[in-house]
Scaffold this motif. Structure first.
Motif, PDB file in Angstrom:
ATOM      1  N   ARG A  28       0.821  -1.221   0.000  1.00  0.00           N
ATOM      2  CA  ARG A  28       0.000   0.000   0.000  1.00  0.00           C
ATOM      3  C   ARG A  28       0.847   1.260   0.000  1.00  0.00           C
ATOM      4  O   ARG A  28       0.469   2.263  -0.611  1.00  0.00           O
ATOM      5  CB  ARG A  28      -0.945  -0.021   1.197  1.00  0.00           C
ATOM      6  N   PRO A  33      -1.617   0.807  -7.917  1.00  0.00           N
ATOM      7  CA  PRO A  33      -2.954   0.236  -7.749  1.00  0.00           C
ATOM      8  C   PRO A  33      -2.825  -1.187  -7.213  1.00  0.00           C
ATOM      9  O   PRO A  33      -2.017  -1.976  -7.721  1.00  0.00           O
ATOM     10  CB  PRO A  33      -3.528   0.226  -9.167  1.00  0.00           C
ATOM     11  N   ASN A  34      -3.600  -1.511  -6.181  1.00  0.00           N
ATOM     12  CA  ASN A  34      -3.490  -2.834  -5.578  1.00  0.00           C
ATOM     13  C   ASN A  34      -4.794  -3.250  -4.928  1.00  0.00           C
ATOM     14  O   ASN A  34      -5.629  -2.409  -4.593  1.00  0.00           O
ATOM     15  CB  ASN A  34      -2.346  -2.863  -4.567  1.00  0.00           C
ATOM     16  N   ARG A  35      -4.941  -4.559  -4.760  1.00  0.00           N
ATOM     17  CA  ARG A  35      -6.070  -5.161  -4.044  1.00  0.00           C
ATOM     18  C   ARG A  35      -5.532  -6.349  -3.275  1.00  0.00           C
ATOM     19  O   ARG A  35      -4.718  -7.109  -3.797  1.00  0.00           O
ATOM     20  CB  ARG A  35      -7.129  -5.678  -5.008  1.00  0.00           C
ATOM     21  N   THR A  36      -6.041  -6.546  -2.093  1.00  0.00           N
ATOM     22  CA  THR A  36      -5.672  -7.717  -1.302  1.00  0.00           C
ATOM     23  C   THR A  36      -6.935  -8.480  -0.954  1.00  0.00           C
ATOM     24  O   THR A  36      -7.930  -7.887  -0.545  1.00  0.00           O
ATOM     25  CB  THR A  36      -4.932  -7.295  -0.011  1.00  0.00           C
ATOM     26  N   ASP A  37      -6.887  -9.796  -1.155  1.00  0.00           N
ATOM     27  CA  ASP A  37      -7.999 -10.646  -0.728  1.00  0.00           C
ATOM     28  C   ASP A  37      -7.434 -11.737   0.174  1.00  0.00           C
ATOM     29  O   ASP A  37      -6.287 -11.652   0.617  1.00  0.00           O
ATOM     30  CB  ASP A  37      -8.790 -11.191  -1.923  1.00  0.00           C
ATOM     31  N   THR A  41      -2.404 -10.772  -3.184  1.00  0.00           N
ATOM     32  CA  THR A  41      -2.411  -9.334  -3.403  1.00  0.00           C
ATOM     33  C   THR A  41      -2.116  -9.129  -4.882  1.00  0.00           C
ATOM     34  O   THR A  41      -1.210  -9.749  -5.430  1.00  0.00           O
ATOM     35  CB  THR A  41      -1.359  -8.631  -2.538  1.00  0.00           C
ATOM     36  N   THR A  42      -2.910  -8.282  -5.519  1.00  0.00           N
ATOM     37  CA  THR A  42      -2.727  -7.968  -6.931  1.00  0.00           C
ATOM     38  C   THR A  42      -2.294  -6.518  -7.038  1.00  0.00           C
ATOM     39  O   THR A  42      -2.846  -5.653  -6.357  1.00  0.00           O
ATOM     40  CB  THR A  42      -4.048  -8.186  -7.701  1.00  0.00           C
ATOM     41  N   THR A  85      -8.757  -3.214 -13.348  1.00  0.00           N
ATOM     42  CA  THR A  85     -10.169  -2.855 -13.318  1.00  0.00           C
ATOM     43  C   THR A  85     -10.887  -3.284 -14.589  1.00  0.00           C
ATOM     44  O   THR A  85     -11.980  -3.851 -14.533  1.00  0.00           O
ATOM     45  CB  THR A  85     -10.315  -1.330 -13.123  1.00  0.00           C
TER      46      THR A  85
END
Length: 98
Positions: A28, A33-37, A41-42, A85
């Motif tokens: 972060r 740009p990132n996403r964590t599930d 993490t992408t 996205t």
């Protein structure tokens, strides 16, 4: 490029949440740009900047554990941005069709 990766601390027992949180903090802080599930993490960016973030996340885990497992999958597509996205939007558009 889009990279989906996970880092797992090894040698610290079953509670890995704190070390993983430090890895996510490094992601972060990158500003990419990132996403964590629950599993990965992408993040998206240019090769050198993305790999630097993966290294920072791995280093964060290694600060708390004697060993780190890294799983990485990459979609390398020069000249494309906002793919994180747009790929999801495309699938959602097809799902919305009746």
């Amino acid at each position: 490029m889009i990279v989906a990766f996970s880092v797992t601390p090894l040698g610290t027992g079953v509670d890995v949440g704190r070390a993983v949180a430090e890895a996510v903090r490094a992601v972060r802080a990158s500003g990419l740009p990132n996403r964590t599930d629950a599993m990965f993490t992408t993040l998206e960016g240019e090769w050198d900047e993305v790999m630097a973030v993966v290294k920072a996340a791995s280093d964060a885990v290694l600060a708390a554990a004697p060993r780190c497992s890294l799983v990485l999958k990459a979609d390398i597509r020069p000249g494309v941005s906002d793919a994180m996205t747009s790929k999801v939007d495309t699938v959602e558009r097809y799902l919305a069709e009746e």
